[in-house]
Design a protein around this motif. Structure first.
Motif, PDB file in Angstrom:
ATOM      1  N   SER A   1       0.828  -1.208   0.000  1.00  0.00           N
ATOM      2  CA  SER A   1       0.000   0.000   0.000  1.00  0.00           C
ATOM      3  C   SER A   1       0.865   1.261   0.000  1.00  0.00           C
ATOM      4  CB  SER A   1      -0.922  -0.001   1.225  1.00  0.00           C
ATOM      5  OG  SER A   1      -1.820  -1.087   1.185  1.00  0.00           O
ATOM      6  N   LEU A   2       1.964   1.247   0.757  1.00  0.00           N
ATOM      7  CA  LEU A   2       2.840   2.419   0.784  1.00  0.00           C
ATOM      8  C   LEU A   2       3.508   2.626  -0.567  1.00  0.00           C
ATOM      9  CD1 LEU A   2       3.947   4.674   2.581  1.00  0.00           C
ATOM     10  CD2 LEU A   2       5.842   3.169   3.179  1.00  0.00           C
ATOM     11  N   THR A   3       3.891   1.534  -1.221  1.00  0.00           N
ATOM     12  CA  THR A   3       4.455   1.633  -2.563  1.00  0.00           C
ATOM     13  C   THR A   3       3.436   2.210  -3.537  1.00  0.00           C
ATOM     14  OG1 THR A   3       5.870  -0.291  -2.151  1.00  0.00           O
ATOM     15  CG2 THR A   3       5.534   0.337  -4.444  1.00  0.00           C
ATOM     16  N   PHE A   4       2.192   1.756  -3.427  1.00  0.00           N
ATOM     17  CA  PHE A   4       1.138   2.247  -4.311  1.00  0.00           C
ATOM     18  C   PHE A   4       0.857   3.721  -4.046  1.00  0.00           C
ATOM     19  CE2 PHE A   4      -2.801   2.327  -6.661  1.00  0.00           C
ATOM     20  CZ  PHE A   4      -2.605   1.349  -7.629  1.00  0.00           C
ATOM     21  N   MET A   5       1.003   4.161  -2.811  1.00  0.00           N
ATOM     22  CA  MET A   5       0.826   5.572  -2.499  1.00  0.00           C
ATOM     23  C   MET A   5       1.832   6.431  -3.259  1.00  0.00           C
ATOM     24  SD  MET A   5       1.728   7.577   1.004  1.00  0.00           S
ATOM     25  CE  MET A   5       1.885   9.363   0.982  1.00  0.00           C
ATOM     26  N   MET A   6       3.086   5.961  -3.312  1.00  0.00           N
ATOM     27  CA  MET A   6       4.115   6.721  -4.033  1.00  0.00           C
ATOM     28  C   MET A   6       3.801   6.794  -5.523  1.00  0.00           C
ATOM     29  SD  MET A   6       7.700   5.726  -2.159  1.00  0.00           S
ATOM     30  CE  MET A   6       7.377   4.017  -1.755  1.00  0.00           C
ATOM     31  N   VAL A   7       3.304   5.692  -6.080  1.00  0.00           N
ATOM     32  CA  VAL A   7       2.895   5.693  -7.486  1.00  0.00           C
ATOM     33  C   VAL A   7       1.779   6.714  -7.706  1.00  0.00           C
ATOM     34  CG1 VAL A   7       1.855   4.317  -9.327  1.00  0.00           C
ATOM     35  CG2 VAL A   7       3.578   3.298  -7.843  1.00  0.00           C
TER      36      VAL A   7
END
Length: 244
Positions: free
Chosen positions: A133-139
């Motif tokens: 989820s944190l990775t997707f937030m950066m995207v």
């Protein structure tokens, strides 16, 4: 080949390199049974009652088993985390760290609150690692800050970066992954985007100003724009005009 990888790794900005290293080491350690995932996952009861506060951090470092999905997320972590830190947050390492801290806090809060809501608590109880989820937030944040960049998905079709999170969400659904994980990242990313970019333009106030104690942790080199010599931005003083 090894030298090229080493050079690529060394050229990463500090936050991206640190997070990527911690994620890879943690995931490999769990795959080799050196570390147990049971000591890493987010468990509110253990955090509150047994003071296992490290779980608030370690659940963002473990990306499940090492498979194609792991490589997929490592690619997005390395690419979009680096793009944000080198471009949008260039010379603002503390602000970038604060963005990740804000995102991690929002994601954790959503999961904890969701676990208290009837009919939703069962779904949120299954979310024990928030690294994806944190990775997707950066995207999501990158796509909002670069909406007009043209992209291609597996060579099948093209689209602008503004639609990248939705394309990835659709892909996750197609391959049978949980849509909740990506949706949480989109919610956290939109919360940051609104409070950092939209709200200040509307009101002139910036609610997500990085605290001074976080800025003190990072010594950013100022971004200097070179000014050509002997270039005037105003007429010379009158006495200079009369000098020989």
């Amino acid at each position: 080949m090894a030298q090229a990888v080493e050079e690529w790794y060394k050229q990463m900005p500090v936050i991206t390199r640190s997070y990527l290293t911690a994620a890879v080491v943690t995931t490999i350690g769990c795959s080799l049974d050196i570390i147990s995932p049971y000591h890493l996952y987010l468990n509110p009861k253990l955090v509150v009652k047994q003071y296992q506060f490290w779980r608030l951090v370690t659940n963002f470092l473990y990306f499940r088993k090492m498979d194609l999905d792991f490589l997929f997320h490592m690619f997005f972590l390395a690419r979009y985390c680096k793009l944000l830190e080198e471009n949008s947050f260039r010379g603002r390492t503390a602000d970038f760290f604060y963005m990740l801290l804000f995102g991690a806090t929002v994601l954790t809060g959503i999961v904890l609150l969701g676990g208290m809501i009837p009919y939703l608590s069962e779904s949120f109880a299954k979310i024990i690692f928030l690294s994806n989820s944190l990775t997707f937030m950066m995207v999501y944040v990158w796509s909002k800050q670069n909406p007009f960049i043209h992209m291609s998905f597996l060579g099948l079709f093209t689209f602008t970066a503004a639609y990248l999170p939705w394309v990835l969400l659709g892909f996750s659904v197609l391959v049978g992954a949980s849509a909740w994980v990506d949706l949480l990242g989109m919610i956290a990313g939109h919360a940051y985007y609104f409070l950092e970019d939209v709200y200040p333009r509307m009101t002139g106030r910036r609610p997500l100003k990085t605290p001074s104690f976080i800025k003190a942790l990072f010594a950013d080199d100022p971004v200097v724009v070179a000014r050509p010599a002997n270039v005037r931005f105003a007429p010379p003083p009158a006495d200079e005009l009369h000098q020989d």
